[in-house]
Structures are given as C-alpha cells and as structure tokens.
Design a protein around this motif. Sequence first.
Motif, short mmCIF file in Angstrom:
data_model
loop_
_atom_site.label_atom_id
_atom_site.label_comp_id
_atom_site.label_asym_id
_atom_site.label_seq_id
_atom_site.Cartn_x
_atom_site.Cartn_y
_atom_site.Cartn_z
N ALA A 40 3.59 -10.89 1.12
CA ALA A 40 4.31 -9.68 0.37
C ALA A 40 2.82 -9.21 -0.45
O ALA A 40 2.84 -7.71 -0.91
N LEU A 41 1.66 -10.14 -0.53
CA LEU A 41 0.94 -9.38 -0.84
C LEU A 41 -0.20 -8.87 -0.71
O LEU A 41 -0.52 -7.36 -1.04
N VAL A 42 -0.23 -9.00 0.76
CA VAL A 42 -0.64 -8.56 1.96
C VAL A 42 -0.74 -6.39 1.73
O VAL A 42 -0.13 -5.29 1.20
N ALA A 43 1.34 -6.69 2.20
CA ALA A 43 1.98 -4.92 1.72
C ALA A 43 1.56 -4.59 0.88
O ALA A 43 1.82 -3.25 0.66
N THR A 44 1.38 -5.21 -0.72
CA THR A 44 1.59 -4.99 -1.56
C THR A 44 0.27 -3.77 -2.51
O THR A 44 -0.29 -2.53 -2.49
N LEU A 45 -0.56 -4.59 -1.45
CA LEU A 45 -2.53 -3.86 -1.45
C LEU A 45 -2.39 -2.87 -0.57
O LEU A 45 -2.90 -1.66 -0.69
N GLY A 46 -2.00 -2.76 0.19
CA GLY A 46 -1.25 -1.95 1.46
C GLY A 46 -0.72 -0.28 0.86
O GLY A 46 -1.48 0.79 0.76
N LEU A 47 0.29 -0.59 -0.04
CA LEU A 47 0.27 0.42 -0.95
C LEU A 47 -0.17 0.64 -2.01
O LEU A 47 -0.48 1.86 -2.35
N TYR A 48 -1.33 0.41 -2.83
CA TYR A 48 -2.31 0.28 -3.44
C TYR A 48 -3.74 1.26 -2.30
O TYR A 48 -3.80 2.14 -2.85
N ALA A 49 -3.26 0.62 -1.32
CA ALA A 49 -4.65 1.83 -0.33
C ALA A 49 -3.83 3.46 -0.30
O ALA A 49 -4.39 4.36 0.04
N LEU A 50 -2.33 3.30 0.50
CA LEU A 50 -1.87 4.74 0.51
C LEU A 50 -1.52 5.17 -0.60
O LEU A 50 -2.17 6.67 -0.36
N ALA A 51 -1.66 4.89 -1.73
CA ALA A 51 -2.07 5.53 -3.33
C ALA A 51 -2.81 6.65 -3.66
O ALA A 51 -3.14 7.09 -3.99
N ARG A 52 -3.92 6.32 -2.82
CA ARG A 52 -5.77 6.43 -2.53
C ARG A 52 -5.55 6.18 -3.96
O ARG A 52 -6.64 6.72 -4.75
N LEU A 53 -5.72 5.27 -4.83
CA LEU A 53 -6.21 4.72 -5.84
C LEU A 53 -7.28 4.01 -5.32
O LEU A 53 -8.01 2.49 -4.94
N ARG A 54 -8.42 4.87 -6.11
CA ARG A 54 -9.92 3.96 -5.95
C ARG A 54 -10.31 2.89 -6.40
O ARG A 54 -9.57 2.19 -7.63
N PRO A 55 -11.23 1.70 -5.42
CA PRO A 55 -10.79 0.30 -5.93
C PRO A 55 -11.41 0.11 -7.53
O PRO A 55 -11.21 -0.76 -8.19
N ARG A 56 -13.17 1.13 -8.15
CA ARG A 56 -12.81 1.26 -9.22
C ARG A 56 -11.84 1.76 -10.40
O ARG A 56 -11.75 1.23 -11.30
N GLU A 57 -11.00 2.05 -10.35
CA GLU A 57 -10.12 2.13 -10.82
C GLU A 57 -8.53 1.59 -11.06
O GLU A 57 -8.13 1.48 -12.47
#
Length: 203
Positions: A44-61
């Motif tokens: 679930a944690l890996v999938a959640t981090l994948g959703l952040y990437a899918l949402a195109r949210l930058r690491p600094r944000e």
Amino acid sequence: MSLGLYLHRVSPVHAVPAGAKMLALLAAGTGLLLFPSLPVLSGALVATLGLYALARLRPREVAPVFRLSAFVLVPLFALHALVSGWESALGAVLRLAVLVLLATLVSLTTRASDMLDALERALRPLARFGLNPARLGLLLSLTLRFIPLLATWLREIQEAQRVRGLDRNPVAVLVPLLVKTLRTADTLADAIDARCFDPEEPS
C-alpha cells in the motif's frame, strides 16, 4: 488565512472526481484495518508513492509532508517497539504513514470547493437527524487539508529556528508549531461562524 493547498496539474489523479477520491480514501483506511499484514501495508505504501508520481507532484512540493511524517512516525515507532515489539510497531507506523500520505494526496489534487461540495452531498441524508451537512462537510474538508498545512508550518518553523541554531531542538520546534495550530483553530472557528452556519438548522 488561506487553506488553498491545491496544486494544479494535468494528471489522471487530478481528473478523478472529489467524491470518488474520498470514497477511495475511506475504502483504503478500512482495508488497512482489515488486512494489517506487513506485506499488504508495504504494498500500500509503494502504491501510494506511485500515485504521487502519477499526480506529477514534484519532490520539493511534497517534501514537507514527508518531513512531518518522519518527525512524528520515527519517535512513535521507537516507543511502540519498546512496548509491543518492532513488528507491531512497523505495522502501526506503516498504516499511519499510508493514511497520512493518501489524505494529503487528496488535499493536494482536489480543489477545496469540489471537496466541500462532494462532502455536503454525501452528508445530506444526515439532515433528517438534525445535523447540518454544510457544517459537517466544511469541518471534514478542513481536517483533510490540515495535514499538508502542518507540514508547511513545520518547514517554516525549522527554517526560522535554523537561523538561531535551534532547528535540532524539539522543544524549540514543537512549541511554535503548537501555538500556530491553536491560533489557526481559533481562526477557523471564527470563519465557520462567519459563514452563518446555524447548528440548529439541518440545511
């Protein structure tokens, strides 16, 4: 004071309706309680981090959110491990981390107005029991948006205390954060009253 933490992007996550996102958040929370094994929580944690990437949210944000999570979860893990063992502690921390990250993702990818409208529609049946859907929707919406807001405050306070050489002092960071949180709670209460929500009126 603005709670507008929405970050506009053109992404599949942003395109999902607000109501569907909040239903998914509820389903995820229920699923994590029903299936608390470490493999499920890790997935679930890996999938959640994948959703952040899918949402195109930058690491600094999103870095402030991860920083706030670590600030809370690391001491929680240490305390829980002493009481119940490391495996139980890891499970509890993973579950909380996933829920915090998912709630933050919903807040960052959903306009406040859309979230509020969806919550009001979902809570409308409660009006027959004398509850106010508009007030409840506003409170739930603010609750979801409070997590990334806390992360932003933590970053600002740490940067200010770093100039004074106090950024590694937990008390010097936590006390201003607590004061700012309490002041904001008072401001939000005034804002709710200013919107003329009558708790005696269900609609």
